[in-house]
Motif scaffolding. Structure first.
Motif: not given
Length: 964
Positions: A845-865
């Motif tokens: 996702l980040e390779s084509s849609h850059p995102m700030p660190p906070t958004t990346r951390a939030q999205l990482g938790g969602t993906v893990q869940k």
């Protein structure tokens, strides 16, 4: 002045006596009565800490009441009370002094313990704060200066424009005055009369009018006419009452009708022409695109929720530009009065033009992105309709196919016109052709390039001779015998090699070392045969007319068996048993090759004579058998037996066979030769199946029905799982039904119940259990399990992409197909096969849609869940639940369509439905599930229709139906 007496002492003397001596002096009674008179209104006692509640006060009070004349007691009480008050004050002051001393000591200690580093840190922090504040002040000052400069420049330009306008007006006035002066000189001087002119003198004379030139008169008339037209344009627009408040208070549907009114469009076009907005000039054919774009600003401000699909940065910019345009336009409109002949000032015209340009740019950007998603959706709908036509054009009756063709053609024409309108004719044709090409390529089974017919079959007739009479006639031979004859003609691959080897004298040792010791000859024949069972064969052909036997399921087993045979042959050579193994291997290869040929042909005779077992055995016994000549002979005949698309593979094998080598290399060449002969047998089987497929497809339903009836009569299977499955589907359908459930018209049809059960069985988050599959769908168990896996994968990836789009404020209808495709490939082996799986998903996702660190951390938790819930098969998250249920409802709506028109309509709106709940990337995958379930349902109901009717009657009779 009261008289004084010598026996009454002064107050100082009394005090001195009271302080110096212990004796008390009693004043005369008259004096005591005056000073120590008991008050009538005594106050009540206050709190316990009051002086009135003290012991001395109480004693004094009681003594006074008991003996009013006792002045000595009163003085003692006063003295005690005074002493008590003084002692209390002294104690309070002492406490305060002690507290002050403690505070002073603590301050001194704190001051002495203060480190120099603290003061330095404070000084550094203060310096940093001061620098930061100064930077902010400098930035704000720079911004203020820039704003002030801009305002000053605007004011300067406005003043310059006003000055030019004033100068022009003054010049016009001077010219008018000069003209009037010259005209007055030309006229005769009026006679002396009274100062008040007569009314007739005010009227211009014919002579005066005749002095005006035609050009001047035309200019005056045109000026008046233009002023009148501008006034009419302003009055017609203001008379419609178009404003933001009016748009906001009116419903969206009514506003849409109002903005599409021709009268409003004409009035707006005339008014916008006053402001010189491009695209609004009057003419014989007025293009109202610019006018509609301008009116869209009112619609966006009045109903942003209905117009805009989401609230992103681009939408906010569009709303802001629309607000600036409407405000500047209404401000300029308010200045159009009769005093300026309804002509907008140049500054206002420039402001409106600038605001309009910004709005048009933002509107076009938003429309381009929105139209791109819409074009992709409509192209997918067009492709879905084409896929439906490709799937039913050759498998449906002519009348039904015509209905489908008409419905699909009408919907495709509508979609094509919309796509061309949005994307243009050339781009629309390119997108549609590309999408159809990719869809047909993905739906078509991958086949080898080139001719797949064996060369020996070109000159020989089909091995399967089919009768002209239908197979379903009980008198004639049915499809079972035809399938059996096809099986006899088709080679049985490695099973023959196993039987041949086992028939040799020393095969017992080989059989004991086999990795499959529990399998007999019949089991091995069934396991390694290239042809599946008759029922599976007809069922697969009924579902897919292009079905071909795949070598993958039994390829590893056959290669393993061939490897075991070759290893046994090598040990036999080491033990001095080479002659027997050589004869057995020659007979094995001969039997395989002869199955590919028709008896009596030259190739059949050549192979039979060359590989004669007795001849080979005699040569091997005498030690004159040459494996180089044997491999040379095989290299010469294999290119004549293979299909053309195998030429490259056969050429590589022949080159390898002609190279010299030792015994180990010779055994390896035999293994490769056996593998290639298995492939030739598979090609020949598929060729026979291709020729017999049309007839077998026609008779598949009847044959499968007879086989199922035989299994029921023999007691091999029952209908218990089918009854339970049908009962659950009926309960689910009736539970979701609305309205009066006892209304017969509201009861679900058997077709709806069947497809509801099929969708529930094929779309679930948990793995498929054997007890869940009804007996009628036993042959489709692998497909149903694959559909479950794909459904869960679609739901998981769709939820991840939807969460990412929401966090990044992107349109949920936009297609992130490359990211979805990469996730689909990664999740094929499992959702949490290693700990780095969430990181891989985030990197995609980040390779084509850059995102700030906070958004990346939030999205990482969602993906893990999401991955954890998908791995466990329990979809507890609301996003996963909603997507799964909507996907299931979407598939149910499409597969349960009863008529051709319903199927076409469902397919034409399928892409829009998937895009609405965040799955635009999986239109092809969902289409495959729908197409697969539709094929399974059609074949299954035609083969097992009587048993489904029986099960339905039994379920209703047993009271499982809530309506019954």
């Amino acid at each position: 002045m009261a008289p004084t007496h010598d026996d009454i002492p002064e107050e100082e003397d009394d005090v001195m006596v009271a302080n110096d001596t212990a004796d008390t002096f009693l004043p005369p009674p008259r004096i005591a009565a005056r000073f120590y008179r008991a008050p009538n209104n005594r106050r009540k006692s206050s709190a316990a800490s009051s002086r009135r509640n003290s012991i001395s006060s109480t004693t004094s009070h009681q003594s006074t009441r008991s003996y009013r004349g006792g002045c000595q007691s009163n003085l003692v009480a006063q003295s005690l009370r005074r002493a008590s008050i003084l002692e209390t004050r002294k104690a309070r002051l002492a406490d305060r002094a002690a507290h002050a001393e403690q505070v002073r000591l603590r301050a001194a200690i704190a001051k002495s313990n203060t480190r120099a580093s603290t003061s330095e840190e404070r000084a550094l922090a203060a310096k940093q704060a001061r620098d930061k504040h100064l930077a902010q002040v400098a930035a704000s000052c720079a911004e203020e200066v820039r704003r002030a400069k801009k305002i000053a420049e605007d004011n300067k330009e406005r003043k310059a424009a006003e000055e030019r306008r004033y100068r022009q007006e003054i010049e016009e006035k001077h010219a008018e005055a000069e003209r009037r002066r010259l005209e007055y000189k030309r006229n005769m001087r009026r006679p002396r009369t009274t100062s008040t002119p007569s009314p007739d003198s005010k009227k211009p004379t014919l002579h005066a009018l005749s002095q005006i030139s035609e050009n001047e008169a035309a200019k005056r008339i045109q000026s008046v006419w233009r002023s009148r037209e501008r006034r009419k344009a302003v009055e017609s627009f203001t008379g419609l009452g178009l404003s933001i408040d009016h748009i906001h208070d009116t419903s969206f549907e009514d506003v849409s009708k109002l903005l599409a009114d021709e009268k409003l469009l004409a009035a707006t076009s005339k008014l916008l022409n006053l402001f010189k907005i491009p695209g609004t000039a009057d003419g014989p054919s007025i293009d109202q695109t610019a006018t509609r774009t301008f009116l869209s600003a009112y619609l966006i401000l009045g109903h942003p929720a209905e117009v805009l699909s989401k609230d992103g940065d681009q939408e906010q910019n569009l709303i802001q530009q629309a607000k600036e345009l409407v405000m500047s336009f209404e401000s300029a409109l308010s200045e159009l009065t009769s005093s300026n002949r309804f002509t907008p000032p140049p500054t206002q015209v420039e402001t409106v033009l600038m605001a309009h340009g910004g709005f048009v740019t933002a509107f076009n950007d938003w429309k381009a992105r929105d139209s791109t998603a819409l074009v992709e959706t409509m192209v997918t709908s067009f492709v879905n309709l084409d896929a439906i036509w490709q799937s039913i054009k050759d498998q449906t009756a002519a009348e039904v196919a015509n209905d489908y063709r008409e419905g699909i053609r009408d919907n495709q024409v509508i979609l094509l016109s919309k796509i061309r309108k949005l994307a243009g004719p050339d781009k629309a044709n390119f997108l549609i052709k590309k999408a159809i090409r990719e869809s047909r390529r993905s739906r078509t089974r991958r086949k080898p390039l080139g001719d797949v017919r064996p060369r020996v079959a070109v000159d020989s007739p089909t091995a399967l001779e089919l009768p002209d009479t239908p197979f379903h006639d009980p008198v004639q031979v049915d499809a079972t015998s035809r399938l059996d004859s096809l099986r006899v003609e088709a080679p049985s691959s490695a099973a023959d090699s196993q039987n041949t080897v086992v028939s040799q004298p020393h095969a017992s040792s080989l059989d004991a070392e086999s990795p499959y010791p529990g399998l007999g000859a019949s089991s091995l024949s069934q396991l390694f045969s290239t042809m599946p069972s008759n029922r599976i064969l007809t069922h697969e052909l009924a579902i897919d007319k292009d079905y071909r036997i795949d070598q993958a399921p039994a390829s590893d087993l056959r290669d393993s068996m061939n490897r075991t045979i070759c290893d046994g042959m090598q040990r036999g050579f080491e033990n001095g048993e080479g002659a027997q193994w050589t004869a057995a291997m020659a007979e094995n290869i001969k039997s395989r090759l002869l199955r590919l040929l028709r008896p009596g042909t030259s190739m059949h005779t050549l192979i039979s004579e060359t590989l004669d077992p007795q001849f080979v055995s005699n040569q091997a016994s005498q030690g004159v058998f040459s494996y180089e000549k044997f491999f040379g002979f095989m290299s010469s005949i294999l290119p004549k037996l293979c299909a053309p698309f195998r030429d490259a593979q056969i050429k590589a094998l022949t080159e390898d066979l002609q190279e010299p080598g030792d015994m180990a290399e010779m055994i390896e060449k035999l293994f490769k030769l056996l593998h290639v002969i298995d492939l030739l047998s598979l090609d020949y089987s598929n060729f026979l199946l291709m020729n017999a497929a049309p007839t077998l497809i026609k008779e598949s339903a009847g044959y499968e029905e007879r086989m199922f009836a035989q299994d029921l009569d023999a007691g091999t299977i029952t209908l218990q799982r089918t009854k339970r499955w049908w009962s659950n589907a009926t309960v689910n359908m009736l539970t979701e039904a609305t309205g009066d459930r006892r209304d017969p018209s509201n009861r679900p049809t058997p077709q709806k119940i069947y497809f509801r059960g099929l969708v529930d069985l094929s779309m679930a988050s948990t793995p498929l259990q054997p007890s869940d599959v009804p007996e009628t769908l036993e042959l489709d168990k692998e497909r149903i399990a694959r559909f479950r896996t794909n459904t869960l994968r679609i739901t998981t990836i769709g939820a991840i992409l939807l969460s990412a789009k929401s966090l990044l404020k992107r349109d949920v209808r936009s297609s992130w197909k490359p990211e979805a495709s990469r996730m689909w490939d990664i999740l094929q082996d499992g959702y949490l096969k290693d700990e780095s799986m969430p990181t891989k998903i985030l990197s995609i996702l980040e390779s084509s849609h850059p995102m700030p660190p906070t958004t990346r951390a939030q999205l990482g938790g969602t993906v893990q869940k999401f991955l954890a819930q998908a791995q466990a098969g329990r979809l507890n998250d609301p996003v996963l639940k909603v997507i799964f249920q909507r996907l299931k409802s979407h598939v149910m709506t499409r597969v349960s369509a009863s008529s051709s028109g319903e199927r076409v309509r469902a397919a034409s709106t399928a892409s829009e439905g998937l895009a609405s709940f965040g799955l635009p990337e999986f239109m092809n995958h969902v289409g495959e599930i729908v197409d697969g379930l539709g094929r399974i349902g059609d074949v299954d109901r035609r083969a097992h229709g009587p048993w489904y009717e029986q099960v339905q009657r039994e379920v209703e009779a047993a009271g499982d139906d809530p309506v019954a």
